[in-house]
Scaffold this active site. Sequence first.
Site, short mmCIF file in Angstrom:
data_model
loop_
_atom_site.label_atom_id
_atom_site.label_comp_id
_atom_site.label_asym_id
_atom_site.label_seq_id
_atom_site.Cartn_x
_atom_site.Cartn_y
_atom_site.Cartn_z
N TYR A 26 38.72 58.71 48.97
CA TYR A 26 37.95 59.32 47.88
C TYR A 26 37.33 60.63 48.37
O TYR A 26 37.28 61.62 47.66
CB TYR A 26 36.87 58.36 47.41
CG TYR A 26 37.43 57.08 46.85
CD1 TYR A 26 37.88 57.03 45.53
CD2 TYR A 26 37.56 55.94 47.65
CE1 TYR A 26 38.41 55.87 45.01
CE2 TYR A 26 38.08 54.77 47.14
CZ TYR A 26 38.51 54.73 45.82
OH TYR A 26 39.04 53.58 45.33
N ASN A 48 40.27 55.58 34.54
CA ASN A 48 41.61 56.14 34.39
C ASN A 48 42.45 55.31 33.41
O ASN A 48 42.50 54.11 33.47
CB ASN A 48 42.27 56.21 35.75
CG ASN A 48 43.34 55.17 35.91
OD1 ASN A 48 44.30 55.13 35.18
ND2 ASN A 48 43.17 54.31 36.87
N CYS A 56 46.74 54.97 41.60
CA CYS A 56 45.35 54.89 42.08
C CYS A 56 45.21 53.84 43.17
O CYS A 56 44.18 53.77 43.83
CB CYS A 56 44.41 54.59 40.92
SG CYS A 56 45.22 53.92 39.49
N HIS A 57 46.22 53.04 43.39
CA HIS A 57 46.14 52.01 44.42
C HIS A 57 46.36 52.61 45.81
O HIS A 57 46.19 51.94 46.81
CB HIS A 57 47.18 50.92 44.13
CG HIS A 57 48.59 51.41 44.19
ND1 HIS A 57 49.26 51.86 43.09
CD2 HIS A 57 49.42 51.56 45.24
CE1 HIS A 57 50.48 52.23 43.47
NE2 HIS A 57 50.60 52.07 44.77
N GLU A 83 54.20 49.29 49.77
CA GLU A 83 54.50 50.71 50.04
C GLU A 83 54.83 50.92 51.51
O GLU A 83 55.43 51.91 51.90
CB GLU A 83 53.30 51.55 49.65
CG GLU A 83 53.02 51.54 48.14
CD GLU A 83 54.05 52.35 47.37
OE1 GLU A 83 54.61 53.26 47.97
OE2 GLU A 83 54.26 52.07 46.18
#
Length: 104
Positions: A26, A48, A56-57, A83
Amino acid sequence: MNSKPGFNEKCYQLLMLVPAGKVTTYSEIAGALNTRAWRAVGSAMAKNKNLFNIPCHRVVRSDGNIGQYALGANKKAELLMEEGVDVTNGRVQDLEKFIHRFSG
DNA sequence: GGCGTGACCCCAT
DNA sequence: TATGGGGCCACGC
């Protein structure tokens, strides 16, 4: 057309620049915007509506903690592991290794 | 126009 | 290493 690019919109744009397998913080987003509103960044993610358009993850805290997520921190950890990010107990192990910086 | 809230961050103990 | 407290910005009502 594109009316008023709000602060949250900027956060989304930067977030979309983050490739898969990488994560950002952030503070990095706020820093990229030349501001200290990490608080507002989190609020923007919480509100969002592009959850399916914005990853956003891939946003985690500076401490290595994955933080929160609209679908739950647990789901966030799952996605990050999918990911390729090393996440354990809801925390990133080698954050510096998976962190992504907008400057440079 | 002003106040409260929040997916936070940093420092000291 | 974990915990507590203070501070910061933008948005919505």
